[in-house]
Design an enzyme around this catalytic site. Structure first.
Site, PDB file in Angstrom:
ATOM      1  N   TYR A  51       0.875  -1.264  -0.051  1.00  0.00           N
ATOM      2  CA  TYR A  51      -0.057  -0.172  -0.275  1.00  0.00           C
ATOM      3  C   TYR A  51       0.979   1.298  -0.096  1.00  0.00           C
ATOM      4  CZ  TYR A  51      -3.217   3.534   1.376  1.00  0.00           C
ATOM      5  OH  TYR A  51      -4.159   4.696   1.762  1.00  0.00           O
TER       6      TYR A  51
ATOM      7  N   GLU B 119      -3.414   7.593  -4.226  1.00  0.00           N
ATOM      8  CA  GLU B 119      -3.431   6.276  -3.402  1.00  0.00           C
ATOM      9  C   GLU B 119      -3.190   5.070  -4.383  1.00  0.00           C
ATOM     10  OE1 GLU B 119      -6.071   4.488  -0.178  1.00  0.00           O
ATOM     11  OE2 GLU B 119      -6.940   4.062  -2.129  1.00  0.00           O
TER      12      GLU B 119
END
Ligand code: GDP
Ligand code: MN
Length: 415
Positions: free
Chosen positions: A129, A217
């Site tokens: 992530y 993101e």
């Protein structure tokens, strides 16, 4: 667009940002030299098949079909499908274009899917992530990363916050190469992966700054298995989500053009066209306020008295009577609204103008729900006269002496 559920300062980003689709975000990444798999955005099954034929023309055909909606959780909802044949792409496209997607991030009735991304798939060794957003407590943009990326990231963040790493960026220098390198090691990357990740993170940080993003993101950022060409595998972005600061769109023409009105809440869109800042919430007390700070404190004081705001609405410092009337129309169009609180401080805005707008709106749409009005400031006496004169035509209206009194009255009225 899913309704917002919480009003917390830390969540403010979502109220002041423009969202874009994954396929648009991937194009931005590619433009910033961040590796993303090849793919096409399509709106029909036929075009999905054509894209699949192009992608599988040479090479091992792992492909992925992905619904393009402004909500996450697609993987678990069955709206990200990894497939191997053109026929499977057709099947996935038929399913996604023919069904609404329901995930924890959509309204209960789900979202209609009218765009798909058909992209080259990749084999995955590990999922990481990586994101950049503004840390409001620290007042810096911050890189956030986890070695445990993928669809369970929310659970990881909730259960093991120490598995989430954060790296503050310097306000002027941005991300420094040593920080990106340290992060690569902290994520357990090895060999040539370190250089790939460092370059990618630097490029992402630059893109974030240059595009006035409020969120960038990548989840997951993947490491592919080793091959002869890439003995340590490749670091590639296979999902991307970007939000942008609304207030910077005036200088981000290319980004502003990515706006997709279909993904917006219709009331919020209508408000935007009238120059109002409006956010729909889950409560039952409609709020009409001037000034964002006053709007926030109005919501707070409603909560303090046990009520729940149905919206955040800032009509601005010098809204026209038409804009105020439109604001009432938007608030009253919401079936969940059981009462309305008007809280105006007349500085630039003259109270009598608001008072006349209330009367005009009442005459146009009719106030069936209780309406509590608190006015203070410029021309307040003239405003009280306007309201007193109209009281007979507005039987559900009450005036309040101060903000606490107003909140008490409106909460009691809807209880
Ligand atoms: P999200 O659920 O909306 O965040 O959609 P993602 O694009 O992140 O996809 C969800 C999950 O599907 C990823 O975490 C991967 O595990 C898997 N996935 C997506 N694309 C691919 C791909 O190209 N190959 C493989 N093997 N898995 C993929
Ligand atoms: Mn994802």
């Amino acid at each position: 667009m899913p309704r917002s559920h919480t009003v917390a300062l830390s969540g403010l980003e979502q109220y002041t940002s423009m969202k874009i689709h994954e396929y648009q975000a991937r194009a931005l990444l590619a433009g910033a030299d961040i590796p993303v798999p090849d793919g096409d955005m399509v709106t029909t099954v036929q075009d999905a098949v054509a894209a699949a034929e192009r992608l599988s023309a040479d090479g091992p055909p792992v492909m992925v079909v992905k619904a393009q909606v402004h909500a996450g959780g697609r993987g678990k909802a069955g709206f990200v499908k990894v497939v191997r044949t053109v026929d499977e792409v057709r099947e996935a496209a038929e399913f996604m274009l023919g069904n609404r997607m329901v995930s924890p991030q959509t309204p209960p009735e789900g979202l209609e899917v009218d765009r798909l991304l058909v992209a080259a798939g990749v084999d995955i060794e590990r999922e990481i992530y990586l994101a950049i957003t503004t840390d409001r407590n620290r007042r810096t943009n911050t890189l956030i990363a986890s070695a445990e990326g993928g669809v369970e990231i929310e659970q990881v963040a909730a259960e093991r916050p120490d598995a989430i790493l954060s790296v503050p960026m310097h306000p002027l220098d941005g991300l420094c190469p040593f920080q990106a390198r340290d992060l690569a090691f902290a994520l357990g990357l090895q060999g040539r992966q370190v250089r790939q990740f460092t370059t990618l993170a630097m490029n992402l940080a630059r893109l974030f700054m240059e595009s006035d993003a409020s969120l960038a993101e990548i989840n997951p950022l993947v490491v592919t298995p080793a091959t002869d060409d890439a003995p340590d595998g490749q670091v590639i972005a296979i999902d991307a989500k970007f939000n942008f600061d609304d207030n910077a769109l005036f200088r981000q023409q290319a980004i502003a053009e990515l706006f997709d009105p279909k993904e917006e809440d219709p009331d919020e869109l209508r408000a935007r066209e009238a120059g109002l800042s409006f956010v729909a919430l889950d409560g039952d007390i409609g709020c009409l306020v001037n000034g964002a700070g006053l709007a926030m404190s109005t919501m707070d004081i409603i909560k303090l008295h046990g009520g729940a705001p149905a919206n955040f609405l800032d009509v601005g410092g010098d809204a026209s009577q038409e804009a105020v009337t439109e604001a009432f129309r938007i608030i009253l169009a919401e079936a969940s609204v059981k009462g309305v609180l008007v809280n105006i401080f007349g500085g630039i805005m003259q109270c009598d103008r608001i008072a006349r707008a209330i009367v005009a709106a009442a005459e146009e749409v009719g106030f069936e729900v209780p309406l509590v009005v608190r006015l203070e400031g410029t021309n307040v006496d003239a405003a009280r006269e306007v309201l007193a004169e109209a009281q007979e035509r507005l039987p559900t209206m009450r005036t309040a002496t101060d903000l606490g009194d107003a909140a008490r009255q409106v909460c009691a009225a809807v209880a």
